[in-house]
Write a protein that holds these residues in place. Structure first.
Motif, PDB file in Angstrom:
ATOM      1  N   GLY A 266       0.814  -1.206   0.000  1.00  0.00           N
ATOM      2  CA  GLY A 266       0.000   0.000   0.000  1.00  0.00           C
ATOM      3  C   GLY A 266       0.850   1.258   0.000  1.00  0.00           C
ATOM      4  N   ALA A 267       1.909   1.263   0.805  1.00  0.00           N
ATOM      5  CA  ALA A 267       2.796   2.421   0.862  1.00  0.00           C
ATOM      6  C   ALA A 267       3.493   2.640  -0.478  1.00  0.00           C
ATOM      7  CB  ALA A 267       3.827   2.234   1.972  1.00  0.00           C
ATOM      8  N   HIS A 268       3.898   1.541  -1.119  1.00  0.00           N
ATOM      9  CA  HIS A 268       4.577   1.657  -2.414  1.00  0.00           C
ATOM     10  C   HIS A 268       3.653   2.276  -3.456  1.00  0.00           C
ATOM     11  CE1 HIS A 268       7.115   0.702  -5.839  1.00  0.00           C
ATOM     12  NE2 HIS A 268       6.059   0.151  -6.413  1.00  0.00           N
ATOM     13  N   ALA A 269       2.370   1.922  -3.446  1.00  0.00           N
ATOM     14  CA  ALA A 269       1.430   2.472  -4.411  1.00  0.00           C
ATOM     15  C   ALA A 269       1.336   3.992  -4.266  1.00  0.00           C
ATOM     16  CB  ALA A 269       0.058   1.832  -4.230  1.00  0.00           C
ATOM     17  N   LEU A 270       1.274   4.479  -3.041  1.00  0.00           N
ATOM     18  CA  LEU A 270       1.177   5.917  -2.807  1.00  0.00           C
ATOM     19  C   LEU A 270       2.495   6.622  -3.137  1.00  0.00           C
ATOM     20  CD1 LEU A 270      -0.894   5.837   0.486  1.00  0.00           C
ATOM     21  CD2 LEU A 270      -1.575   6.966  -1.639  1.00  0.00           C
ATOM     22  N   ARG A 271       3.602   6.039  -2.744  1.00  0.00           N
ATOM     23  CA  ARG A 271       4.891   6.678  -3.015  1.00  0.00           C
ATOM     24  C   ARG A 271       5.212   6.698  -4.504  1.00  0.00           C
ATOM     25  NH1 ARG A 271       7.638   4.107   2.374  1.00  0.00           N
ATOM     26  NH2 ARG A 271       7.376   5.944   3.696  1.00  0.00           N
ATOM     27  N   SER A 272       4.744   5.705  -5.220  1.00  0.00           N
ATOM     28  CA  SER A 272       4.917   5.701  -6.667  1.00  0.00           C
ATOM     29  C   SER A 272       4.156   6.863  -7.305  1.00  0.00           C
ATOM     30  CB  SER A 272       4.437   4.368  -7.243  1.00  0.00           C
ATOM     31  OG  SER A 272       4.511   4.358  -8.653  1.00  0.00           O
ATOM     32  N   LEU A 273       2.979   7.141  -6.776  1.00  0.00           N
ATOM     33  CA  LEU A 273       2.189   8.289  -7.243  1.00  0.00           C
ATOM     34  C   LEU A 273       2.935   9.590  -6.996  1.00  0.00           C
ATOM     35  CD1 LEU A 273      -0.469   9.802  -8.058  1.00  0.00           C
ATOM     36  CD2 LEU A 273      -1.195   9.499  -5.670  1.00  0.00           C
ATOM     37  N   PHE A 274       3.463   9.749  -5.777  1.00  0.00           N
ATOM     38  CA  PHE A 274       4.159  10.982  -5.430  1.00  0.00           C
ATOM     39  C   PHE A 274       5.442  11.136  -6.242  1.00  0.00           C
ATOM     40  CE2 PHE A 274       2.302  10.513  -0.868  1.00  0.00           C
ATOM     41  CZ  PHE A 274       1.030  10.779  -1.366  1.00  0.00           C
ATOM     42  N   SER A 275       6.127  10.017  -6.470  1.00  0.00           N
ATOM     43  CA  SER A 275       7.369  10.048  -7.228  1.00  0.00           C
ATOM     44  C   SER A 275       7.116  10.496  -8.668  1.00  0.00           C
ATOM     45  CB  SER A 275       8.022   8.667  -7.208  1.00  0.00           C
ATOM     46  OG  SER A 275       9.220   8.655  -7.954  1.00  0.00           O
ATOM     47  N   LEU A 276       6.010  10.047  -9.247  1.00  0.00           N
ATOM     48  CA  LEU A 276       5.662  10.474 -10.601  1.00  0.00           C
ATOM     49  C   LEU A 276       5.431  11.982 -10.646  1.00  0.00           C
ATOM     50  CD1 LEU A 276       4.854   9.833 -13.549  1.00  0.00           C
ATOM     51  CD2 LEU A 276       2.507   9.478 -12.715  1.00  0.00           C
ATOM     52  N   ALA A 277       4.724  12.510  -9.668  1.00  0.00           N
ATOM     53  CA  ALA A 277       4.419  13.944  -9.647  1.00  0.00           C
ATOM     54  C   ALA A 277       5.684  14.787  -9.579  1.00  0.00           C
ATOM     55  CB  ALA A 277       3.506  14.262  -8.468  1.00  0.00           C
ATOM     56  N   GLN A 278       6.746  14.275  -8.964  1.00  0.00           N
ATOM     57  CA  GLN A 278       7.995  15.028  -8.851  1.00  0.00           C
ATOM     58  C   GLN A 278       8.616  15.339 -10.210  1.00  0.00           C
ATOM     59  OE1 GLN A 278       9.907  12.354  -5.746  1.00  0.00           O
ATOM     60  NE2 GLN A 278      10.694  14.341  -5.098  1.00  0.00           N
ATOM     61  N   GLN A 279       8.228  14.612 -11.247  1.00  0.00           N
ATOM     62  CA  GLN A 279       8.814  14.817 -12.568  1.00  0.00           C
ATOM     63  C   GLN A 279       8.193  15.993 -13.313  1.00  0.00           C
ATOM     64  OE1 GLN A 279       8.948  11.065 -14.808  1.00  0.00           O
ATOM     65  NE2 GLN A 279       8.805   9.942 -12.892  1.00  0.00           N
ATOM     66  N   TYR A 280       7.097  16.534 -12.790  1.00  0.00           N
ATOM     67  CA  TYR A 280       6.405  17.631 -13.480  1.00  0.00           C
ATOM     68  C   TYR A 280       7.248  18.899 -13.501  1.00  0.00           C
ATOM     69  CZ  TYR A 280       3.361  21.702 -13.937  1.00  0.00           C
ATOM     70  OH  TYR A 280       2.829  22.913 -14.305  1.00  0.00           O
ATOM     71  N   LYS A 281       7.266  19.569 -14.660  1.00  0.00           N
ATOM     72  CA  LYS A 281       7.896  20.881 -14.814  1.00  0.00           C
ATOM     73  C   LYS A 281       6.953  21.779 -15.630  1.00  0.00           C
ATOM     74  CE  LYS A 281      11.810  19.587 -12.918  1.00  0.00           C
ATOM     75  NZ  LYS A 281      12.253  20.111 -11.607  1.00  0.00           N
ATOM     76  N   TYR A 282       6.901  23.026 -15.252  1.00  0.00           N
ATOM     77  CA  TYR A 282       6.113  24.004 -16.002  1.00  0.00           C
ATOM     78  C   TYR A 282       6.906  24.431 -17.228  1.00  0.00           C
ATOM     79  CZ  TYR A 282       3.875  28.510 -16.999  1.00  0.00           C
ATOM     80  OH  TYR A 282       3.254  29.574 -17.598  1.00  0.00           O
ATOM     81  N   SER A 283       6.276  24.429 -18.411  1.00  0.00           N
ATOM     82  CA  SER A 283       7.012  24.681 -19.651  1.00  0.00           C
ATOM     83  C   SER A 283       7.189  26.154 -19.959  1.00  0.00           C
ATOM     84  CB  SER A 283       6.291  24.003 -20.823  1.00  0.00           C
ATOM     85  OG  SER A 283       5.112  24.725 -21.177  1.00  0.00           O
ATOM     86  N   GLY A 284       6.262  27.000 -19.519  1.00  0.00           N
ATOM     87  CA  GLY A 284       6.346  28.424 -19.819  1.00  0.00           C
ATOM     88  C   GLY A 284       5.803  28.807 -21.181  1.00  0.00           C
ATOM     89  N   VAL A 285       5.187  27.859 -21.910  1.00  0.00           N
ATOM     90  CA  VAL A 285       4.607  28.176 -23.225  1.00  0.00           C
ATOM     91  C   VAL A 285       3.098  27.960 -23.196  1.00  0.00           C
ATOM     92  CG1 VAL A 285       6.718  27.555 -24.445  1.00  0.00           C
ATOM     93  CG2 VAL A 285       4.938  25.837 -24.117  1.00  0.00           C
ATOM     94  N   GLN A 286       2.442  28.521 -24.198  1.00  0.00           N
ATOM     95  CA  GLN A 286       1.001  28.352 -24.359  1.00  0.00           C
ATOM     96  C   GLN A 286       0.716  27.705 -25.707  1.00  0.00           C
ATOM     97  OE1 GLN A 286      -0.579  32.377 -23.756  1.00  0.00           O
ATOM     98  NE2 GLN A 286      -1.138  31.804 -21.670  1.00  0.00           N
ATOM     99  N   ARG A 287      -0.531  27.331 -25.906  1.00  0.00           N
ATOM    100  CA  ARG A 287      -0.901  26.684 -27.167  1.00  0.00           C
ATOM    101  C   ARG A 287      -0.679  27.605 -28.355  1.00  0.00           C
ATOM    102  NH1 ARG A 287      -3.836  24.229 -23.241  1.00  0.00           N
ATOM    103  NH2 ARG A 287      -4.286  21.988 -23.517  1.00  0.00           N
ATOM    104  N   GLY A 288      -0.834  28.918 -28.136  1.00  0.00           N
ATOM    105  CA  GLY A 288      -0.586  29.867 -29.218  1.00  0.00           C
ATOM    106  C   GLY A 288       0.852  29.830 -29.709  1.00  0.00           C
ATOM    107  N   ASP A 289       1.780  29.511 -28.807  1.00  0.00           N
ATOM    108  CA  ASP A 289       3.179  29.386 -29.215  1.00  0.00           C
ATOM    109  C   ASP A 289       3.359  28.229 -30.195  1.00  0.00           C
ATOM    110  OD1 ASP A 289       4.329  31.476 -27.549  1.00  0.00           O
ATOM    111  OD2 ASP A 289       3.806  30.195 -25.850  1.00  0.00           O
ATOM    112  N   TYR A 290       2.608  27.160 -29.986  1.00  0.00           N
ATOM    113  CA  TYR A 290       2.670  26.024 -30.899  1.00  0.00           C
ATOM    114  C   TYR A 290       2.072  26.388 -32.245  1.00  0.00           C
ATOM    115  CZ  TYR A 290       4.453  22.284 -27.965  1.00  0.00           C
ATOM    116  OH  TYR A 290       5.275  21.472 -27.226  1.00  0.00           O
TER     117      TYR A 290
END
Length: 263
Positions: free
Chosen positions: A161-185
């Motif tokens: 059970g602990a591994h399932a939750l920590r795996s979730l939190f570990s995934l979230a740590q990879q998030y980075k804000y890109s600083g772009v919008q769809r208009g840039d694309y």
């Protein structure tokens, strides 16, 4: 006269707190410090902070934040399913209790109450999962105490059970804000090229805004400015250097008493 009445309404607020009964769940809240064998993992309060930033990124029309909201929502559902499967196993074990024996709730005489300050729905979904894990741990400890499962089974199921939750939190740590919008694309700007190089491609339906998380906020697009080159240069810098749309939005960690041995 009624039409002239002006109401100065503030923001709605609700007092919220999470009650935990087990040290197993409280350790998930705090996270795990790094050691020689294991990397550090954020706790629930850190996860909530990331979800708040992710929601703001999606609100600012960052397609990568939308991609991450979808990814985290899927992972939350997977984690919920993992905990549900564990609960079913524990329920089957507790059915072995003879009808003549009545067992009450296995509650801590001094539970910890943690204040919650959460702005993102995905953060609340994780809080529900931690509450489920706390309940699961209480039932597992009761099953072990009443000789329904042995120590190794208790530790194995708690660890799953602990591994399932920590795996979730570990995934979230990879998030980075890109600083772009769809208009840039759409304009194929240098900012979009830098973001694609750093973060990869965005699925077309997400880029078009036709597929978003159930809890994605309305998008606010950048207003047109007089110097498009200056705007492009600023977006490139944001895509390279910024990890979040805004700093300083932390969930309150509350306080957890020192660890004591549970029965």
């Amino acid at each position: 006269m009624a039409n002239e009445l002006q109401l100065n309404l503030g923001t709605l607020r609700s007092t919220m707190q999470l009650t935990l009964h087990t040290h197993h769940a409280s350790r998930i809240w705090h996270g795990r410090t790094s050691s020689e064998e294991r990397a550090a993992i954020i706790g629930l309060n850190g996860f909530v902070s990331i979800m708040n930033k992710m929601k703001r990124g999606a609100e600012q029309d960052d397609p990568y934040s939308d991609v991450w909201m979808l990814r985290i929502e899927d992972k939350l559902n997977d984690t919920k399913e993992s905990l549900r499967a564990l609960r079913e196993q524990v329920d089957r074990v507790l059915l072995q209790i003879p009808p003549a024996l009545s067992l009450g709730e296995n509650l801590n005489v001094q539970p910890v109450n943690l204040p919650l300050f959460i702005n993102a729905q995905l953060g609340f979904m994780a809080v529900y999962l931690l509450a489920d894990y706390d309940d699961l741990a209480r039932r597992l400890i009761l099953a072990h105490h009443t000789a329904l499962i042995d120590r190794s089974t208790l530790e194995r199921w708690l660890k799953e059970g602990a591994h399932a939750l920590r795996s979730l939190f570990s995934l979230a740590q990879q998030y980075k804000y890109s600083g772009v919008q769809r208009g840039d694309y759409s304009a194929n700007t240098a900012a979009a090229l830098k973001a694609r190089e750093r973060f990869g491609d965005v699925p077309q339906d997400v880029l078009e805004g036709t597929r978003r998380s159930r809890f994605a906020p309305p998008m606010m697009r950048r207003s047109t400015i007089q110097d498009p080159q200056a705007d492009e240069d600023a977006a490139v810098d944001a895509a390279i250097d910024s990890d979040s749309p805004e700093e300083g939005d932390e969930a309150s960690p509350g306080s957890i008493p020192p660890e004591e041995e549970e029965r």
